[in-house]
Write an enzyme that holds these catalytic residues in place. Structure first.
Site, short mmCIF file in Angstrom:
data_model
loop_
_atom_site.label_atom_id
_atom_site.label_comp_id
_atom_site.label_asym_id
_atom_site.label_seq_id
_atom_site.Cartn_x
_atom_site.Cartn_y
_atom_site.Cartn_z
N GLU A 1 40.10 37.52 30.22
CA GLU A 1 38.93 37.32 29.35
C GLU A 1 37.96 36.37 30.05
OE1 GLU A 1 40.30 35.91 25.57
OE2 GLU A 1 41.50 37.71 25.22
N SER B 1 43.29 32.81 35.14
CA SER B 1 44.60 32.27 35.53
C SER B 1 45.32 31.67 34.33
CB SER B 1 44.40 31.18 36.58
OG SER B 1 43.81 31.72 37.73
N ILE C 1 38.02 44.39 33.69
CA ILE C 1 39.12 45.32 33.45
C ILE C 1 38.94 46.58 34.32
CG2 ILE C 1 40.45 46.59 31.73
CD1 ILE C 1 40.41 43.46 31.42
N ARG D 1 52.78 41.51 42.88
CA ARG D 1 52.47 40.69 44.06
C ARG D 1 52.92 41.38 45.34
NH1 ARG D 1 54.32 35.37 40.78
NH2 ARG D 1 52.35 35.19 39.64
N ARG E 1 36.13 48.76 75.33
CA ARG E 1 34.78 48.23 75.48
C ARG E 1 34.67 47.37 76.73
NH1 ARG E 1 29.35 48.41 74.22
NH2 ARG E 1 28.50 46.31 74.31
N GLY F 1 28.57 42.85 67.35
CA GLY F 1 27.58 43.36 66.40
C GLY F 1 27.99 44.68 65.78
N GLU G 1 45.77 39.09 40.87
CA GLU G 1 47.22 38.91 40.72
C GLU G 1 47.63 37.46 41.00
OE1 GLU G 1 48.49 42.84 39.61
OE2 GLU G 1 49.85 41.18 40.02
N THR H 1 45.41 33.74 41.85
CA THR H 1 44.63 33.25 43.00
C THR H 1 45.57 32.54 43.98
OG1 THR H 1 44.27 31.12 41.94
CG2 THR H 1 42.59 32.82 41.55
#
Lengths: 254, 387
Positions: free
Chosen positions: B132, B137, B162, B251, B276, B348, B371, B373
């Site tokens: 909400e 958390s 959500i 997790r 490269r 770049g 899930e 912080t």
């Protein structure tokens, strides 16, 4: 319908091949079910789904070749036969066909399915030899097949179309790569495969002697394919289009 | 100690790889613009259905509910395979927040059959409505209220962030039936079907990646029958417990995604460092570039090993409270670092939309936030140490 599918365990063709003298190194390298054989397994499973019966996988190779059978079982085949014997280490296509024929003849069968050729040896002669030993008709390059009451009806791929061919069962067919979409194995299939029976047979079990499996062919020498030559670079000084057209004309492309 | 990947999982990974190569890459080429983020909802749905049909999508759910009973270690490996492929559609080959949640296993047999099975087969999708505006958390301080009225519950409140809110066939909504009790018997989980009067989808909330993925949900005197309490009427107040039980798998899933994405970015960076050339030699010959590659490899390997160990322990019945937090924290921070470094290796070019790295850079930023912080994970780990 009792369907037998010939399967081969080969060094992973996506990895660079390792040689052991004149032979492909087969032990201690990552092996897989010959990708060409997956089409045969799929064709067998589709026939079983339509007509019922059983799909048996038959292979000849060192004990590690069981992996190829397990792979086919996890796709949905019912059981496997692996012929493994130290005396078979240098087997040529003729010997392979003789051994597979002996293993297949142990039970009744309606149809034997093989790939057109293996992805490692590429002789392409094994299926025809096997059909001869089994004394059954053979249809090559099958792209579509149908079992109509004991009569096999197939579309046989040709360079410019296809033949419709019929043969009574039992018979042997070879399927080309790309004829179907081999199914993926699911976790359930993989776990179920562990419980399916695989008969491991020696030459003695098949009633064959060392003389029966003495190879008639030996590979004398191996040499790498010639490297592709670097292409010709045409700098455009205003005549590039002409030069390219000439090149294509020379190659008889245009 | 045998740390080799079991043969059955290796095979399953190979099969998922073939599915991605044979079916998803051509589909992607046909339907997706490589420079746009958005993926059409119908296309994602199509991939989910096909992956479910083949037994990949929710393989870790029980067989009697339509899954394959795949252990957590197998699922972690499958998920890693999907995300390391670099195929954007492969993201839908294993389930995400729109798919089945272990929390629904706390439902009654009837609820599992009616709501969980169609999620496992990907015929339906859901959304998990806990967060909400004032409770992320601190989830037990949710303000959405549930009031009993006869044989119904009346829900009032707003949820936000959500995922899949707009498209879900039903929402699993957490509401406080007794705000005083909070997590200890005060929060109930309700199954609320899409067209229930009083339930509305609010505005779309846009994030760092383009497209509509998160939504507000509004409950205004939304009446829900008593039998839609997760686990049946006797489980009023037990919603939070149910949710807590399945945190570890969530997790682990995040860690598996992070490991897969990092592997993909790493492979791209290593290839580029070899190919490269600058100053007449491959840039990978330069020690600064080597540093980025080597540090990435070490962190990726560490993350994978701890993820596998955690999943394996989970499969042995261990609740992995500490391990799953460590894994989620480490893998999510690792992937942000690895993608950042691989962009640096590309110079770049790494910043350009022509390559997928810049999208991944934006995308992976979410993993240290969802899930739990990174800060919450550190708090949990400290708590498991008695701090």
């Amino acid at each position: 319908m009792n369907i037998v599918v010939c399967v081969k365990h080969i060094p992973d063709p996506n990895l660079p091949p390792e040689m052991d003298g004149t032979r492909l190194k087969r032990e201690g390298v990552q092996g897989v079910l010959d990708p060409g054989d997956e089409f045969g397994v799929e064709a067998g499973l589709q026939l079983k789904e339509q007509h019922g019966g059983e799909v048996t996988l038959v292979s000849m190779g060192p004990p590690a070749a069981r992996e190829a059978i397990t792979r086919g079982l996890s796709m949905g085949a019912d059981k496997g036969i692996l012929v493994s014997d130290d005396a078979l280490q240098n087997a040529d296509a003729l010997v392979t066909a003789r051994v597979l024929a002996a293993a297949i003849k142990r039970a009744e069968f309606d149809l034997v399915i093989a790939g057109v050729e293996s992805t490692d040896g590429y002789t392409g002669t094994m299926p025809a030899t096997l059909a001869e030993f089994l004394d059954v008709p053979m249809i090559t390059f099958v792209k579509e097949l149908e079992n109509a009451e004991g009569n096999l009806k197939v579309d046989r791929q040709t360079a410019d179309g296809y033949h419709v061919v019929e043969a009574p069962l039992p018979a042997l067919i070879t399927v080309t790569a790309g004829v179907n979409e081999p199914r993926y194995a699911s976790f359930k299939g993989i776990m179920a495969a562990k419980k399916k029976p695989v008969d491991e047979l020696s030459l003695a079990d098949l009633g064959l002697s060392g003389d029966d499996v003495a190879s008639k062919q030996t590979v004398k020498e191996l040499s790498p394919a010639e490297e592709r030559k670097a292409g010709e670079v045409v700098e455009d000084d205003g005549t590039a289009a002409e030069k390219i057209a000439d090149f294509l004309a020379e190659a008889k492309v245009i | 100690m045998d740390l080799s990947i079991p043969e059955e999982y290796r095979q399953l990974q190979a099969d998922l790889g073939s599915f991605i190569d044979r079916e998803l890459r051509p589909l992607e080429e046909e339907h997706l613009d490589p420079e746009e983020d958005e993926i059409p909802v119908e296309l994602a749905h199509r991939v989910r259905r096909r992956a479910a049909e083949l037994g990949f999508y929710a393989a870790d759910f029980p067989e009697d509910l339509g899954g394959s009973g795949l252990p957590a270690l197998g699922m972690v490996l499958l998920r890693e395979t999907a995300w390391s492929s670099g195929s954007r559609l492969a993201a839908f080959a294993t389930y995400g927040p729109e798919g089945p949640t272990g929390v629904l296993l706390a439902g009654t047999d009837e609820q599992k059959k009616r709501y969980l099975t169609p999620l496992i087969t990907a015929e339906k999708s859901m959304c998990f409505a806990l967060t909400e505006p004032h409770a992320g958390s601190d989830a037990q301080n949710i303000k959405t209220r549930a009031r009993k009225d006869g044989e119904e519950w009346v829900l009032n409140g707003t949820k936000h962030f959500i995922t899949n809110g707009k498209h879900a066939d039903f929402a699993l909504v957490f509401a406080a039936n007794d705000p005083e009790k909070k997590a200890q018997g005060g929060i109930t989980a309700f199954i609320v079907e899409k067209d229930t009067p009083g339930f509305a989808v609010g505005r779309a909330q846009r994030g760092m990646v383009d497209g509509e993925a998160q939504f507000e949900l509004v409950f205004d005197d939304c009446r829900v029958p008593e039998e839609n309490v997760l686990g049946g009427p006797e489980n009023v107040g037990m919603g939070f417990y149910a949710a807590m039980q399945f945190l570890a798998m969530g997790r682990l899933s995040i860690a598996a995604m992070c490991n897969g994405i990092a592997q993909f970015a790493f492979d791209a960076g290593l290839r580029y460092a070899k190919d490269r050339e600058a100053f007449d030699r491959p840039i990978g010959k330069n020690q600064y570039v080597q540093g980025h590659i080597v540090e990435s490899l070490i962190r990726l390997k560490a993350a994978k090993l701890m993820t596998y160990e955690c999943a394996w322990k989970y499969d042995q019945g261990d609740p992995v409270v500490q391990e799953s937090s460590i894994v989620k924290l480490y893998a999510s921070e690792m992937v942000n670092d690895v993608v950042d470094r691989m962009i640096q290796v590309h110079g770049g070019m790494g910043w350009m939309r022509e390559l997928p790295l810049e999208r991944l850079y934006r995308f992976v930023r979410i993993f240290t936030l969802v899930e739990g912080t990174s800060e919450i994970q550190r708090y949990i780990i400290a708590k498991t140490l008695g701090l």
